[in-house]
Design a protein around this motif. Structure first.
Motif, mmCIF file in Angstrom:
data_model
loop_
_atom_site.group_PDB
_atom_site.id
_atom_site.type_symbol
_atom_site.label_atom_id
_atom_site.label_comp_id
_atom_site.label_asym_id
_atom_site.label_seq_id
_atom_site.Cartn_x
_atom_site.Cartn_y
_atom_site.Cartn_z
ATOM 1 N N VAL A 14 2.134 8.788 -7.857
ATOM 2 C CA VAL A 14 1.772 7.515 -8.507
ATOM 3 C C VAL A 14 2.741 7.205 -9.643
ATOM 4 O O VAL A 14 2.913 8.018 -10.555
ATOM 5 C CB VAL A 14 0.324 7.584 -9.055
ATOM 6 C CG1 VAL A 14 -0.047 6.280 -9.748
ATOM 7 C CG2 VAL A 14 -0.647 7.886 -7.921
ATOM 8 N N TYR A 40 0.842 -1.201 0.000
ATOM 9 C CA TYR A 40 0.000 0.000 0.000
ATOM 10 C C TYR A 40 0.874 1.246 0.000
ATOM 11 O O TYR A 40 1.895 1.305 0.690
ATOM 12 C CB TYR A 40 -0.850 0.076 1.268
ATOM 13 C CG TYR A 40 -1.837 -1.035 1.479
ATOM 14 C CD1 TYR A 40 -2.761 -1.389 0.504
ATOM 15 C CD2 TYR A 40 -1.875 -1.718 2.690
ATOM 16 C CE1 TYR A 40 -3.678 -2.406 0.723
ATOM 17 C CE2 TYR A 40 -2.794 -2.726 2.923
ATOM 18 C CZ TYR A 40 -3.689 -3.065 1.938
ATOM 19 O OH TYR A 40 -4.599 -4.073 2.175
ATOM 20 N N LYS A 41 0.436 2.247 -0.744
ATOM 21 C CA LYS A 41 1.065 3.568 -0.688
ATOM 22 C C LYS A 41 -0.025 4.589 -0.368
ATOM 23 O O LYS A 41 -1.110 4.549 -0.977
ATOM 24 C CB LYS A 41 1.723 3.931 -2.039
ATOM 25 C CG LYS A 41 2.897 3.046 -2.404
ATOM 26 C CD LYS A 41 4.064 3.278 -1.474
ATOM 27 C CE LYS A 41 5.219 2.340 -1.749
ATOM 28 N NZ LYS A 41 6.044 2.064 -0.573
ATOM 29 N N THR A 42 0.281 5.518 0.543
ATOM 30 C CA THR A 42 -0.729 6.522 0.894
ATOM 31 C C THR A 42 -0.402 7.895 0.304
ATOM 32 O O THR A 42 -1.175 8.825 0.463
ATOM 33 C CB THR A 42 -0.854 6.640 2.435
ATOM 34 O OG1 THR A 42 0.443 6.835 2.992
ATOM 35 C CG2 THR A 42 -1.466 5.395 3.028
ATOM 36 N N HIS A 43 0.760 8.010 -0.369
ATOM 37 C CA HIS A 43 1.100 9.305 -0.970
ATOM 38 C C HIS A 43 0.492 9.413 -2.382
ATOM 39 O O HIS A 43 -0.128 8.466 -2.883
ATOM 40 C CB HIS A 43 2.621 9.493 -1.012
ATOM 41 C CG HIS A 43 3.348 8.408 -1.738
ATOM 42 N ND1 HIS A 43 3.238 8.217 -3.104
ATOM 43 C CD2 HIS A 43 4.187 7.433 -1.288
ATOM 44 C CE1 HIS A 43 3.985 7.200 -3.467
ATOM 45 N NE2 HIS A 43 4.568 6.692 -2.385
ATOM 46 N N LYS A 76 -4.438 0.780 -8.415
ATOM 47 C CA LYS A 76 -3.448 -0.283 -8.199
ATOM 48 C C LYS A 76 -2.685 -0.477 -9.498
ATOM 49 O O LYS A 76 -3.300 -0.711 -10.545
ATOM 50 C CB LYS A 76 -4.163 -1.569 -7.776
ATOM 51 C CG LYS A 76 -3.217 -2.686 -7.394
ATOM 52 C CD LYS A 76 -3.814 -3.608 -6.315
ATOM 53 C CE LYS A 76 -5.015 -4.386 -6.773
ATOM 54 N NZ LYS A 76 -4.685 -5.720 -7.272
ATOM 55 N N TYR A 133 -2.093 2.412 -4.661
ATOM 56 C CA TYR A 133 -2.134 3.808 -4.221
ATOM 57 C C TYR A 133 -3.530 4.088 -3.664
ATOM 58 O O TYR A 133 -4.435 4.501 -4.405
ATOM 59 C CB TYR A 133 -1.810 4.737 -5.384
ATOM 60 C CG TYR A 133 -0.400 4.575 -5.904
ATOM 61 C CD1 TYR A 133 0.675 5.220 -5.282
ATOM 62 C CD2 TYR A 133 -0.127 3.758 -6.996
ATOM 63 C CE1 TYR A 133 1.968 5.058 -5.742
ATOM 64 C CE2 TYR A 133 1.165 3.590 -7.468
ATOM 65 C CZ TYR A 133 2.202 4.246 -6.843
ATOM 66 O OH TYR A 133 3.486 4.085 -7.306
#
Ligand code: SF4
Length: 256
Positions: A166, A160-163, A206, A200
């Protein structure tokens, strides 16, 4: 990956000793060393810590909320919000109003995640799964956010990325963290990963690429060289090009 060869050429292996010395190495340690070896020394030898920032507090809160919610088998949107509230990290905000603003951002991210997850076709095999695998005298360690089994039976490794930065498919193919997690799934957990994904969650996107074993082999060479430098190197030279982005630049005496 050609930059790996360039880095290895500029950073030759330290002289080996009669007795092999191994270290444990993770993606975070590798990244820290590549950014600035002196930063590695401060963080991992001298135990310097960085305080949370609003983005890092949000990232940890979202990761913990998703783990808690999915580990309990999912549920309603209220259940997801409750998991978020229970796992909210209160540190790193300048004032209560800023904290509330970031909290609301996280709620919006989770609302989007909830809708997307309802359309998920695969099954979740592992959450926050730790792995270890040996590399020469060293041990590689990591924790994968999620590993899914797709409807066709293939294995997908997900981070998972929260920023909001992309990456496109080409960027994801060269993502060292994902490649290490692919290796961890393969060599540490005995799985046969077919896909690597950066999810993201802040934008509900994704990006998935095939697991590329040639690139993973490049990352292994890099990991082993950096682990050798940590285990056998006598010095941790500062790379001041990273100073403007370094979380230690307000305290480090070598900062420029
Ligand atoms: S401030 Fe600069 S020299 Fe100091 S640890 Fe960070 S990157 Fe390295």
């Amino acid at each position: 990956m050609s930059w790996v060869d360039d880095w290895l050429e500029k950073n030759p292996a330290p002289k080996r000793q009669a007795r092999e010395i191994g270290v444990e190495i993770s993606y975070s340690q590798l990244r820290c060393y590549l950014e600035c070896p002196w930063q590695f020394k401060l963080r991992y030898r001298d135990r310097w810590r960085s305080a949370h920032t609003p983005p890092s507090a949000l990232g940890v809160s979202i990761h913990r909320a998703l783990e808690s919610y999915l580990r309990s088998g999912g549920g309603s949107l209220d259940d997801l919000h409750q998991a978020y509230e229970e796992n909210w990290v209160h540190e790193g905000f300048p004032d209560p109003a800023a904290q509330m603003e970031w909290y609301r951002k996280g709620e919006e991210i989770l609302d989007r995640f909830f809708e997307d997850d309802r359309a998920r076709e695969g099954t979740i095999e592992y959450l926050e799964r730790e792995f270890f695998f040996p590399l020469g005298p060293h041990m590689v360690r990591g924790i994968v956010d999620r590993i899914d089994r797709r409807p066709d039976g293939s294995i997908e490794v997900i981070d998972y990325k929260t920023h909001l930065d992309v990456k496109d498919e080409e960027g994801v193919k060269e993502n060292i963290q994902l490649l290490i997690y692919g290796l961890g799934a393969e060599e540490g957990l005995g799985l046969d990963p077919a896909w690597l994904s950066l999810y993201y969650v802040a934008v509900g996107r994704k990006v998935t690429v095939p697991y590329d074993r040639a690139r993973a082999a490049d990352v292994k060479r890099l990991l082993e060289r950096v682990a050798d430098c940590i285990a056998l190197g006598k010095k941790f030279p500062a790379d001041t090009a990273f100073c403007p982005s370094c979380g230690l630049n307000d305290r480090c005496t070598l900062a420029v």
